[in-house]
Design an enzyme around this catalytic site. Structure first.
Site, PDB file in Angstrom:
ATOM      1  N   ARG A 283       0.840  -1.194   0.000  1.00 14.94           N
ATOM      2  CA  ARG A 283       0.000   0.000   0.000  1.00 14.94           C
ATOM      3  C   ARG A 283       0.876   1.246   0.000  1.00 14.94           C
ATOM      4  NH1 ARG A 283      -3.641   1.856   5.186  1.00 14.94           N
ATOM      5  NH2 ARG A 283      -4.527   3.761   4.287  1.00 14.94           N
ATOM      6  N   ILE A 284       0.679   2.127  -0.959  1.00 11.73           N
ATOM      7  CA  ILE A 284       1.454   3.360  -1.047  1.00 11.73           C
ATOM      8  C   ILE A 284       0.796   4.414  -0.159  1.00 11.73           C
ATOM      9  CG2 ILE A 284       2.352   5.132  -2.577  1.00 11.73           C
ATOM     10  CD1 ILE A 284       3.535   2.327  -2.971  1.00 11.73           C
TER      11      ILE A 284
ATOM     12  N   LYS B 284       2.682  10.978  -3.873  1.00  6.78           N
ATOM     13  CA  LYS B 284       3.579  12.021  -4.366  1.00  6.78           C
ATOM     14  C   LYS B 284       5.004  11.813  -3.860  1.00  6.78           C
ATOM     15  CE  LYS B 284       2.133  16.223  -4.767  1.00  6.78           C
ATOM     16  NZ  LYS B 284       1.673  17.624  -4.495  1.00  6.78           N
TER      17      LYS B 284
ATOM     18  N   GLY C 130      12.446   2.750   0.675  1.00  7.75           N
ATOM     19  CA  GLY C 130      13.591   3.649   0.780  1.00  7.75           C
ATOM     20  C   GLY C 130      14.671   3.386  -0.257  1.00  7.75           C
ATOM     21  N   GLU C 131      15.087   2.145  -0.430  1.00 11.28           N
ATOM     22  CA  GLU C 131      16.163   1.796  -1.364  1.00 11.28           C
ATOM     23  C   GLU C 131      15.649   1.189  -2.660  1.00 11.28           C
ATOM     24  OE1 GLU C 131      16.205   0.871   1.882  1.00 11.28           O
ATOM     25  OE2 GLU C 131      17.670   2.347   2.545  1.00 11.28           O
TER      26      GLU C 131
END
Length: 219
Positions: free
Chosen positions: A101-102, A106, A177-178
């Site tokens: 889930r994002i 943005k 993150g990566e």
């Protein structure tokens, strides 16, 4: 709390607040967000009894250890290569990712764009030179350590697949993150190989290696 975003105020970075993990290793939003969710659920449950505040926490036990919770994705790059000079231009690049889930579309997209730009820089222009006598870095400023700028980055786009991970935590999210940098530089190098037939074995110093490879191929 099922409130619209404009009704939410976030406060961070105050030592009077409860401690939490830092941002690193792709665990920032997953751990902090899960604790906030737990606090909100506790608050909603206590509103009927007049509660005006609540606390929440999260532990590794909240994750289902029987499943992998890693995000994944793929990079696609189109490059142009000057056969005489070895200059490479990244014309287009696309990243497609599945990260649960994002939570913020943005900022998540911006994170991926940043990682892909980093991949371009890592593959083509970034390199540390080390003084072999003392083990110190020679190029320690942005005048001598070259990073990607606007002119180095062509059209770039990001697609997030619609996914929710029910086993990765109460938010259904995964760390991103990566994720944007993983494989980005390799995609650029593979595109160079596809365009020229030259396989460059390492990042940076690509121009010298590429020129030598092109000369060999032309010969």
């Amino acid at each position: 709390m099922d409130l619209p975003v404009d009704r939410v105020t976030v406060r961070l970075g105050d030592t009077r607040f409860p401690p939490t993990d830092g941002s690193g290793g792709s665990f920032g939003s997953g751990t902090s967000g899960a604790a906030v969710l737990a606090a909100c659920r506790n608050l909603k449950a206590g509103v009927a009894s007049g509660a005006r505040e609540a606390e929440g926490s999260v532990t590794p036990a909240a994750l289902d250890s029987a499943y992998s919770h890693a995000g994944f994705g793929a990079h696609f790059a189109e490059v142009g290569v000057d056969r005489d000079t070895g200059e490479v231009r990244v014309r287009r690049m696309l990243g497609v990712f599945a990260a649960g889930r994002i939570l913020n579309a943005k900022t998540a997209r911006s994170q991926m764009i940043g990682g892909m730009t980093w991949g371009i820089g890592s593959a083509l222009i970034e390199e540390n030179y080390v003084d072999a006598r003392y083990g110190s870095f020679v190029n320690q400023d942005l005048a001598s350590y070259h990073v990607a700028v606007n002119a180095d980055v062509g059209a770039m786009d990001v697609v997030f697949l619609d996914e929710a991970d029910p086993h990765g935590g109460p938010l259904g999210s995964k760390g991103i993150g990566e994720l944007g940098i993983c494989g980005a530089g390799a995609a650029v190098m593979n595109a160079i190989h596809n365009a020229t037939g030259a396989r460059i074995p390492r990042f940076s110093r690509y121009s010298r290696q590429l020129l030598a490879a092109l000369e060999t191929l032309d010969g």
